[in-house]
Design a protein around this motif. Structure first.
Motif: not given
Length: 477
Positions: A26-28, A60-67, A83-86, A98-100
């Motif tokens: 869904e989020w993807q 959801n870290v993965e979602l925040l990084v994806a955004i 979003y990196a900070a969040l 960190s990668l973002l």
């Protein structure tokens, strides 16, 4: 009862897994839609992003990084940083976050901060492949050894990871370490993931380390994929030429210069083509290709020697002399050595002794021989321990006095004979026989028969079967 509990537990886990997969999907899908909206309608994109992270997805870290990545790719750096900070707030030890942050720093042209963030990602997740590769990219130009060190660390963790080999190959190739580049390319070049560019660089690295057979093999692999690829046909021509397989080389050359897509020709292409044509004794065409090579790179003045040689083979001495003068004058004063002057003298000598009277007048012939004598005189003066200056003065003056009535060559042949006799070395027998032959004939012409017989007998002492000496002695008797 226990079996029922185990069944229910398993069912619960399975349902949870399916739910998680559904939730991720869904989020993807939402992020995929967001990517389209960011450019078209930034305000709506902001609302969609906030909706995506509501409720259960807030942490959801993965979602925040994806955004964040979606905003970064769109060039919206403040939003990406938000979003990196969040993501970092949710999990301060997230390698993804960190990668973002590192990617954002790269976009801001802050290589120092980017490398720090990629190091941080690796610290949080030693298997974070992207961080290693991106860190390596940062230092590939400035400090290749740091890039290589980081990639070797990843290679130790994931020895079968061909992405690491590919990156190592690129860096070694970039720093002109073609032996190590070839070794790295060999780890993945036959894999489906290898691109045409990978194969071309692998073949070229092998060529530059003089492994012509293997380079040709790789080039031919590429040609099976794309028969009109310029790099593969270029390398086929190079390798066939160096392997002296000239018939195959000329076929590759014809394809390279006449049929290839997007061929961008270099001086090296024309130089190799010239070498190939020269090997096939097509001297006029070879000279044309060498001329093209110098036109593309005026610093390659050594090629004027090749141009001169090609014209010399065709007895086009004026062009040969002109080309050689360009080569000689391009050298620094200390590089203009007697051996290089010697070739100029030989070209003048060739001009003055060519048989075709239709291409040169008698006056031009004399002028050429006078120029040759001048060059050989200078060589005799600067290299008095060598016999060659006087030896070629003798030949030149003999050509100026074809009837041998003036004895112009006599003093030079005498000087050479005296020097070579003192060496007592059989390697000089051929030159001695030439000296004695001239002197024997000269004394015969001026009717000094005892002196003439002395020189013909000297020849027989070296070569008892020498027919010319025997005939001369028979005639004198």
């Amino acid at each position: 009862m226990k079996r029922v509990q185990m069944f229910l537990a398993g069912a619960f886990i399975a349902v949870g897994s399916l739910y998680a997969q559904s939730s991720d999907a869904e989020w993807q899908a939402g992020v995929a839609k967001l990517k389209e909206t960011i450019q078209k309608n930034p305000t709506q994109a902001t609302e969609e992003a906030e909706q995506l992270i509501k409720g259960k997805n807030k942490k959801n870290v993965e979602l925040l990084v994806a955004i964040g990545e979606a905003y970064l790719k769109a060039g919206k750096l403040p939003e990406a940083e938000k979003y990196a900070a969040l993501a970092k707030k949710v999990n301060g030890k997230s390698a993804l976050a960190s990668l973002l942050e590192g990617d954002i720093a790269l976009a801001q042209k802050n290589a120092g901060l980017a490398s720090q963030k990629f190091e941080e990602a690796i610290y949080f997740d030693p298997h974070c492949m992207e961080a290693y590769l991106k860190y390596a990219d940062i230092y590939r130009s400035a400090n290749a050894s740091l890039s290589i060190e980081k990639l070797e660390q990843l290679k130790a963790l994931e020895p079968s990871n061909t992405n690491v080999d590919k990156k190592l190959a690129e860096i070694y190739y970039f720093k002109n370490d073609f032996s190590k580049a070839a070794d790295a390319y060999s780890q993945f070049a036959t894999e489906p993931t290898a691109t045409e560019e990978d194969l071309a660089k692998y073949a070229f690295a092998l060529f530059l380390k003089h492994d012509f057979d293997k380079s040709l093999e790789v080039a031919n692999m590429g040609l099976k994929k794309n028969s009109r690829h310029a790099a593969f046909n270029r390398l086929a021509m190079y390798n066939y030429t160096d392997l002296k397989r000239f018939d195959e080389a000329i076929k590759s050359a014809d394809i390279f210069f006449k049929e290839c897509d997007k061929a961008d020709y270099s001086y090296l292409d024309y130089m190799y083509y010239g070498h190939l044509l020269e090997a096939l004794k097509k001297y006029g065409e070879a000279a044309e290709q060498y001329e093209k090579a110098v036109a593309l790179d005026s610093t390659k003045t050594d090629l004027y020697k090749n141009i001169s040689s090609a014209y010399e083979e065709q007895n086009e001495y004026k062009k040969a002399i002109s080309a050689y003068q360009k080569y000689y004058s391009s050298l620094e004063k200390e590089q203009q050595t007697p051996d290089l002057q010697f070739q100029m003298g030989k070209l003048y000598y060739g001009t003055g002794t060519q048989a075709d009277s239709l291409v040169i007048t008698e006056e031009e012939r004399k002028q050429a021989l006078a120029s040759a004598d001048s060059v050989f005189k200078a060589i005799a003066e600067v290299a008095p321990d060598s016999y060659l200056g006087n030896f070629w003065r003798a030949r030149t003056n003999s050509a100026l006095d074809p009837e041998t009535t003036q004895g112009l060559a006599k003093p030079f042949y005498e000087a050479v004979a005296a020097m070579l006799e003192s060496k007592n070395d059989s390697r000089y027998n051929s030159a001695l026989i030439e000296c004695y032959s001239y002197l024997g004939y000269y004394y015969l012409v001026v009717n000094k028969l005892p002196e003439s017989k002395e020189y013909w007998n000297k020849i027989l002492a070296i070569d008892p079967a020498n027919a010319t000496a025997k005939r001369a002695l028979d005639g004198i008797k």
